[in-house]
Design a protein around this motif. Structure first.
Motif: not given
Length: 843
Positions: A18-23, A291-304, A732-736
């Protein structure tokens, strides 16, 4: 097969994506909106009103041209460039006689257009008022509904709109401020346009003799309309007219080409809108990528852990990259389409706001096509895929055992490649700041300013884990003294530096970009106003509430030893380069104006000479006695001799010429201000100019305040233009933050089971948010200060950016509120579930 797996992953992990989608959706909406503005500037329609009944319109060339020829390796290259001039160019009146001989022309109608402001209590309702000769009423056509045409010099016909608004009838008296002193006319008639399609202007018709007196261009006309004879095709008539005009610079327009001839401000706004849309779009794209690179990096980290298990069961690096890439394309496609559709009304609203702020005239119609939609979707897809590739490099490259180890505990040090890339960007940002300190023109420095902020924020994104660990080392000891919440926050900062860095980056960008946007214009404006204050020696200033101060008002004050310096402003071209210019009355100039002359003398200022700023002198290699070829506001070329060089160019423009020279070549020859040196009191001066409506006598300090209000109005357009980028960054701040907190549901449950209370966990989150805010504020403020200082050095010559403490505190407070809200709300939601249920649930 990978596409099927990607679809299943997206379907079962909707919350995680959802976060990546919103960004991505916000990025697509912003790109679409900026794209519609860019397209409006490139292809926006400017419809005609006055020339609706005139199929062929002949006008002067509104551009200055430059042709360069290069000979290289036996080949000749010819390049032609054109730039618009600031004022209306006029046609020789004798062209009317030539065009009357064109086959197929029934009538040839010359047009005069000039400033004519009716001085009524009700005003014009936002419409621009123009004066014309009654002979040209047939161009629309306007026809009398009551009364008689204007014949005498004091006769006047008004259009139905103005008559209804001001409740005018034939026989009434109406005072009009035109290019000369205000004059009272007798309304002899009321005219109405055919079709009632006039929406952006109001017309006042004078007798031919009076119109020629007011237009102040003897032997010239604004436009020539050619009406075809019955049965004559418009295309054929255009061809015949163009053939007759061969050898002249006159332009022939038909159809939609007539609109730019009528509304010069709309034609000029196209260029401004292209520049504004391009700048907004470019900055938005850079911010979106970050912003999108940071969001995807966080998303991938959550699925590590999930991705590590796939590696452990023999998934190859290529398969992992394909899986994440397909997921990104699916999310990007959905977000791109949704965002592009949302961007259409956003673009329309943006255009409406720019019209309301006066940055774009309403005559330039908003244009929408599929191209911005396709561009937004394509940019979103490419951005999502690229962000996924960058984010998955580590997990796809390392060995399965290492992947499983990193899934349970964060890696101690970022990869060397990441550190090196961060240092390269830091060096690049430093170079941009250094370059910014030597740029001395606003068009050159503005894009570099915002690019430097984005590049430095990108370096923070890459070096973020190291910065977070450094902050934890510095603040760790005092935090431990605050209790369990502080100790837990310190442990999280050290143990989850990558996750915390992903939150620091958008906050740093938000604070840095916001401070830069808010303080760039004041830095320039304050320096300009300071130079203007120091350079004005006048005792009093005449200011006008209407279009300007008439020359007669200044002459009224030139008695005895009193000096009245008229100031008329315009823009000229030297080659294709644009320079702000002014015309001043040379007599007694040193008593009212001191621009800090560094070479030559203002005593030599005449209709054949010019004074230049040090910036213009450096750029054009000029000194007293040099010859300067330039094009005046209406396209008239002239050659002047440099009489003086002065230092205060920021406050008074780059070129200063004699008032009479400039006034003959501008649409509005009324003075913007009149500087008065006198021993008389304000009341005595006011009594002397009482017969001039709207003209008032103010002190130099009051005039400075009025100038500050005008600068603020212009700055509001820039604030609004960049406001959407800042809003996107805030989202993006709130989303991240929400993504970062929602990932930690299991961690919170384990803390609760270990004995931590709900309040302690929330206190830990607040402490983390405040630490992140402190680090982001330090980094963002440092970036903004470096960029603003370099901008100030380049543009004003001093390292003194104008920073308002209250505004700065408000920015930091707003960022803090976003951080706390983005942390507290998801945290409270995460703590609602029972700890045992969450801890024993399947991941």
């Amino acid at each position: 097969m990978m596409l099927r797996y990607a679809l299943r992953t997206v379907r079962h992990r909707k919350g995680g994506f959802l976060g990546a989608f919103l960004a991505l959706m916000c990025a697509a909406a912003l790109i679409t909106a900026c794209g519609t503005l860019l397209e409006t500037g490139l292809r926006g329609t400017i419809g005609t009103e006055r020339y609706a009944a005139t199929p062929v319109v002949v006008s002067a060339d509104q551009n200055v041209h430059q042709t360069t020829v290069k000979h290289k390796k036996g080949k000749t290259k010819t390049k032609h460039k054109a730039k618009p001039i600031a004022e209306r160019a006029w046609l020789p009146e004798n062209l009317t006689t030539r065009l009357s001989r064109v086959p197929g022309a029934d009538r040839v109608i010359p047009e005069l257009t000039f400033l004519a402001e009716p001085l009524t209590p009700t005003g014009t309702g936002g419409r621009t008022a123009y004066g014309h000769a009654w002979d040209s009423a047939a161009l629309t056509p306007y026809t009398l509904t009551t009364g008689t045409p204007p014949r005498a010099r004091d006769d006047l016909v008004v259009d139905r709109y103005l008559a209804d608004r001001a409740r005018l009838q034939p026989g009434d008296r109406l005072t009009v401020q035109s290019t000369r002193s205000p004059r009272t006319y007798r309304v002899t008639g009321i005219a109405a346009p055919a079709g009632n399609d006039i929406h952006h202007q109001t017309s006042l018709f004078f007798s031919t003799a009076e119109a020629q007196r007011l237009d102040a261009h003897p032997g010239q006309v604004t436009v020539i309309g050619v009406v075809p004879a019955e049965g004559t095709d418009t295309t054929a008539l255009r061809t015949a007219v163009a053939k007759e005009l061969r050898g002249t610079t006159a332009q022939v327009g038909v159809g939609d080409e007539r609109g730019p001839v009528e509304f010069l401000d709309a034609a000029a706004a196209r260029i401004k809108l292209v520049s504004m849309g391009g700048a907004m779009g470019g900055t938005s794209l850079l911010v979106a990528v970050l912003v999108v690179v940071g969001t995807f990096a966080l998303s991938v980290q959550q699925r590590h852990r999930e991705l590590a298990l796939l590696r452990a069961i023999a998934a190859t690096p290529g398969q992992i990259r394909k899986l994440i890439g397909r997921e990104a394309l699916l999310i990007g496609a959905a977000a791109g389409v949704a965002g592009a559709l949302a961007g259409l009304p956003l673009g329309s609203w943006l255009h409406g706001r720019f019209v309301a702020l006066g940055a774009v005239p309403a005559t330039l119609q908003h244009t929408v096509s599929v191209f911005p939609l396709f561009a937004a979707v394509a940019a979103t897809l490419i951005g999502a895929w690229a962000a996924a590739r960058v984010s998955s490099r580590r997990i796809a490259r390392i060995r399965p055992a290492e992947a499983l180890a990193e899934a349970s505990a964060e890696r101690g040090r970022p990869a060397w490649g990441r550190i090196l890339a961060g240092l390269v960007l830091l060096a690049g940002g430093t170079v941009l700041v250094a370059v910014l300190s030597v740029l001395r023109t606003e068009p050159a420095s503005t894009p570099v300013t915002f690019l430097a902020v984005v590049v430095l924020a990108s370096s923070v994104a890459l070096l973020g884990p190291l910065l977070v660990r450094a902050a934890a080392a510095v603040l760790g000891t005092p935090l431990r003294l605050t209790g369990p919440g502080g100790r837990l926050a310190t442990a999280n900062l050290r143990g989850n530096a990558v996750r915390m860095a992903s939150v620091v980056t958008p906050l740093t960008l938000l604070i840095g970009m916001t401070c830069t946007v808010l303080f760039v214009q004041p830095t320039l404006g304050h320096a300009a106003r300071a130079q203007a204050r120091e350079g004005i020696r006048a005792d009093w200033v005449l200011a006008a509430e209407g279009p300007g101060v008439p020359a007669q008002a200044a002459r009224q004050l030139r008695t005895g030893r009193d000096v009245a310096t008229e100031v008329v402003r315009t823009t000229v071209r030297v080659g294709l380069d644009k320079y702000a210019a002014q015309g001043v009355s040379p007599a007694g100039l040193s008593r009212t104006w001191d621009p800090d002359v560094t070479a030559g003398s203002l005593a030599d200022l005449t209709n054949n000479t010019v004074a230049v700023s040090e910036l213009a002198a450096d750029q054009l290699h000029l000194k007293p006695g040099s010859t300067l070829k330039l094009t005046l506001g209406d396209g008239t070329p002239t050659t002047l001799t440099v009489a003086a060089v002065y230092a205060k160019g920021l406050g008074f423009g780059d070129l200063t010429m004699a008032h009479d020279l400039v006034a003959r070549h501008v649409d509005n020859p009324l003075a913007a201000t009149v500087l008065v040196s006198t021993a008389r009191s304000q009341e005595e001066l006011a009594a002397a100019v009482r017969k001039f409506p709207g003209v008032r006598v103010v002190s130099p300090a009051t005039a400075d305040s009025l100038q500050a209000e005008r600068l603020q109005a212009n700055a509001e357009v820039n604030y609004f233009a960049m406001g959407l980028v800042l809003a996107f960054t805030a989202i993006a701040v709130v989303n991240t933050l929400a993504m970062s907190v929602s990932e930690r549901v299991r961690e919170f449950a384990l803390l609760r089971l270990a004995g931590a209370t709900r309040r302690q966990v929330l206190r830990m989150l607040r402490t983390e948010a405040l630490l992140v805010l402190l680090l982001a504020t330090t980094l963002g403020s440092g970036i903004a200060l470096a960029v603003l200082t370099a901008f100030s050095i380049g543009m004003t010559g001093s390292a003194a950016p104008a920073v308002t403490p209250l505004v700065y505190v408000t920015v930091v407070a707003a960022a803090g509120l976003l951080a706390l809200v983005g942390t507290a709300l998801p945290g409270r939601v995460a703590l609602k579930a029972r700890p045992v249920t969450v801890a024993t649930a399947r991941e």
